[in-house]
Design an enzyme around this catalytic site. Structure first.
Site, PDB file in Angstrom:
ATOM      1  N   VAL A 125      29.905 -21.543   2.854  1.00 42.84           N
ATOM      2  CA  VAL A 125      29.144 -21.195   4.111  1.00 42.84           C
ATOM      3  C   VAL A 125      27.714 -21.489   3.969  1.00 42.84           C
ATOM      4  CG1 VAL A 125      28.590 -19.054   5.260  1.00 42.84           C
ATOM      5  CG2 VAL A 125      30.568 -18.804   4.045  1.00 42.84           C
ATOM      6  N   CYS A 126      27.239 -22.001   5.384  1.00 44.96           N
ATOM      7  CA  CYS A 126      25.843 -22.613   5.606  1.00 44.96           C
ATOM      8  C   CYS A 126      25.525 -23.641   4.396  1.00 44.96           C
ATOM      9  CB  CYS A 126      25.127 -21.220   5.477  1.00 44.96           C
ATOM     10  SG  CYS A 126      23.303 -21.504   6.239  1.00 44.96           S
ATOM     11  N   THR A 127      24.186 -23.496   3.954  1.00 47.71           N
ATOM     12  CA  THR A 127      23.956 -24.430   2.951  1.00 47.71           C
ATOM     13  C   THR A 127      24.791 -24.496   1.443  1.00 47.71           C
ATOM     14  OG1 THR A 127      22.129 -22.930   2.334  1.00 47.71           O
ATOM     15  CG2 THR A 127      21.556 -24.635   4.060  1.00 47.71           C
ATOM     16  N   THR A 160      27.153 -27.926   7.612  1.00 50.97           N
ATOM     17  CA  THR A 160      26.469 -27.110   7.149  1.00 50.97           C
ATOM     18  C   THR A 160      25.514 -26.450   8.183  1.00 50.97           C
ATOM     19  OG1 THR A 160      24.717 -26.452   5.344  1.00 50.97           O
ATOM     20  CG2 THR A 160      24.579 -28.680   6.399  1.00 50.97           C
ATOM     21  N   ALA A 165      29.444 -23.997   9.334  1.00 51.41           N
ATOM     22  CA  ALA A 165      27.946 -23.903   9.816  1.00 51.41           C
ATOM     23  C   ALA A 165      27.292 -22.709   9.399  1.00 51.41           C
ATOM     24  CB  ALA A 165      27.997 -24.138  11.306  1.00 51.41           C
TER      25      ALA A 165
END
Length: 332
Positions: free
Chosen positions: A102-104, A122, A155
């Site tokens: 998830v994300c970074t 990301t 993202a």
């Protein structure tokens, strides 16, 4: 029960872990077998004044896993230097049915070599950094989430909940996913991609209030007349004043900004793999497929048809390997 291990660390983004965990929890009320979610971390996992727990130490998280998920947040850039954690991730991935971030959190997967040769995404603000630091990864800047084989990346932040809904749909069917989305007041399938946040917000960060309002209007009316004259009338400026203000505050001309927004929106539609090129061109304000083709060549160096062939996230798992020539589209 499907065992889900969410990897956390100090300085994580809270929603990256708690958002997907809540989505899985809601699914457990609707279907069986459901999900057994555990938080896996070394030491503390604090964020925004909140300490997450209880944590399962990586060494105690043994056996097969259904889903290995890595949270993101600013702390990831310290966590990726934790050799023991990265090594555990690499080993845990081999005993997991699927690996996700998830994300970074994608940076931790990349550091473990789990994204090499794959498509990934990301947070929109970190896509360029991920591509620059990990050139073996084909970074897609727009999708809310990307699947490449048994590896999924999402993202930023709330997109982790979109990813969790997609995983539930795979496991338990669309009706369960829809019921979970309704309960949590989420889109079952979020419209658009990160394009609605990237170019627009990057420019808005430097723009004063009047230009921010105009940029918001542009994003909502990409199929309208967005010539400099039309935009100047809407902003109550002369065309020359608008052009100077845009260049001074955003580093872009109005025309360049509009084209960038239209290309990003078109990329999102092409990555969904559904509409015709002509339909995408009309919806995004290009008018014709030929005008869109020229804009894509100027900005991406590739034709829209070839872009969709490479980056369509709905295609089969071996799809990316058949088109290595387009990896440079998302280079640093």
């Amino acid at each position: 029960m499907r065992r889900v291990a969410i990897v956390v660390f100090d300085g994580l983004q809270c929603l990256d872990a708690t958002g997907p965990a809540e989505v899985f929890s809601q699914a457990n009320r609707l279907a069986s077998p459901g999900y057994e979610v555990m938080l896996v971390g070394r030491g503390a996992a604090t964020t925004s004044g909140i300490a997450l727990g209880p944590l399962t130490a990586p060494a105690e998280c043994t056996g097969s896993l259904d889903t290995l998920m890595v949270a993101g947040g600013l702390g990831v850039f310290e966590a990726e230097h934790d050799a023991a954690l990265v090594g555990w991730l690499r080993a845990a991935a081999r005993r997991s049915r699927r690996v996700t971030s998830v994300c970074t959190g994608a940076f931790l997967l990349a550091r473990a070599g789990l994204l090499d040769g794959r498509r990934a995404t990301t947070h929109w603000a970190s896509c360029e950094r991920l591509a620059r630091r990990h050139p073996a990864v084909s970074v897609l800047t727009d999708p809310i989430y990307v699947r490449d084989g048994d590896v999924y990346t999402s993202a930023g932040v709330t997109a982790g909940m979109d990813l969790a809904l997609a995983l539930i749909e795979e496991d338990l069917g669309s009706e369960v996913a829809l019921q979970v989305a309704r309960q949590l007041v989420l889109f079952a399938r979020r419209p658009g991609g990160q394009a609605q946040f990237s170019v627009q917000l990057s420019a808005q960060a430097a723009a004063p209030g009047a230009l921010r309002d105009l940029q918001t209007w542009i994003a909502e009316h990409l199929d309208a007349d967005l010539s400099v004259g039309a935009l100047a009338r809407r902003a109550h400026m002369s065309p020359r004043t608008l052009a100077r203000a845009f260049a001074r505050e955003t580093g872009m001309t109005p025309a360049a900004y509009v084209e960038a927004m239209r290309v990003e929106r078109a990329r999102a539609r092409l990555e969904s793999g559904r509409p015709s090129l002509a339909a995408v061109a009309r919806a995004c304000g290009f008018g014709t497929a030929e005008t869109m083709r020229r804009a894509f060549h100027r900005r991406l160096g590739v034709a829209p048809a070839d872009y969709r062939t490479r980056f369509d996230t709905t295609r089969g798992d071996d799809h990316a390997d058949r088109h290595p020539d387009l990896r440079a589209v998302h280079g640093a």
